[in-house]
Design a protein around this motif. Structure first.
Motif, short mmCIF file in Angstrom:
data_model
loop_
_atom_site.label_atom_id
_atom_site.label_comp_id
_atom_site.label_asym_id
_atom_site.label_seq_id
_atom_site.Cartn_x
_atom_site.Cartn_y
_atom_site.Cartn_z
N GLU A 155 10.06 5.53 4.31
CA GLU A 155 9.58 4.28 4.88
C GLU A 155 10.38 3.90 6.12
OE1 GLU A 155 8.94 -0.46 3.94
OE2 GLU A 155 9.79 0.82 2.37
N SER A 156 11.69 4.07 6.04
CA SER A 156 12.55 3.75 7.19
C SER A 156 12.21 4.64 8.39
CB SER A 156 14.01 3.93 6.80
OG SER A 156 14.85 3.75 7.89
N ALA A 192 0.86 -1.19 0.00
CA ALA A 192 0.00 0.00 0.00
C ALA A 192 0.89 1.23 0.00
CB ALA A 192 -0.90 -0.01 1.23
N THR A 193 0.31 2.35 -0.34
CA THR A 193 1.09 3.59 -0.36
C THR A 193 0.71 4.46 0.81
OG1 THR A 193 -0.36 4.00 -2.26
CG2 THR A 193 1.95 4.31 -2.60
N LEU A 194 1.70 5.17 1.33
CA LEU A 194 1.45 6.17 2.36
C LEU A 194 0.98 7.45 1.68
CD1 LEU A 194 4.58 5.66 4.63
CD2 LEU A 194 2.25 4.91 5.07
N THR A 216 16.71 5.91 -1.92
CA THR A 216 15.70 6.79 -2.51
C THR A 216 14.95 7.52 -1.40
OG1 THR A 216 13.93 5.14 -2.45
CG2 THR A 216 15.35 5.17 -4.42
N LEU A 217 14.28 8.58 -1.81
CA LEU A 217 13.47 9.34 -0.86
C LEU A 217 12.38 8.45 -0.27
CD1 LEU A 217 13.08 12.10 0.41
CD2 LEU A 217 11.72 12.76 -1.56
N SER A 218 11.79 7.60 -1.09
CA SER A 218 10.76 6.68 -0.61
C SER A 218 11.32 5.72 0.43
CB SER A 218 10.17 5.88 -1.77
OG SER A 218 9.46 6.72 -2.63
N GLN A 219 12.51 5.19 0.20
CA GLN A 219 13.12 4.29 1.17
C GLN A 219 13.40 5.01 2.49
OE1 GLN A 219 16.43 3.22 -1.31
NE2 GLN A 219 15.61 1.18 -1.75
#
Length: 93
Positions: free
Chosen positions: A34-35, A4-6, A28-31
């Motif tokens: 998420e972290s 799913a996406t935030l 990445t910015l997404s990683q």
């Protein structure tokens, strides 16, 4: 399991630039986001568990009556502190 996406978040351009400046090589910015979210979730779970255990300990102490009054604890700590201070003074002389 399907992912799913935030929700997207808006940030000031200067903050995004600052954020991109701390990314590790290949990250990445997404990683990164998420972290960060995972870390905060874990921290909050730990805090909730800590509070739960604290409340359980208070209730157990009240139930058994085996607690030590706060004034006694403070008096013991003050005595230890005074002893440590006196020891420090003797060493510096």
């Amino acid at each position: 399991m399907k992912t799913a996406t935030l929700p997207p978040i808006r940030v000031a351009p200067d903050f995004r630039q600052e954020l991109e400046g701390v990314l590790e090589e290949g990250e990445t910015l997404s990683q990164f986001v998420e972290s960060a979210v995972r870390s905060v979730v874990e921290k909050r779970k730990n805090q909730a568990e800590f509070v739960r255990r604290g409340i359980a300990a208070i209730q157990e102490t009240q139930r058994t009556g085996l607690g030590i009054p706060a004034d006694q604890v403070v008096a013991r700590l003050e005595a230890k502190l005074n002893a440590a201070r006196q020891s420090q003074v003797r060493r510096s002389e």
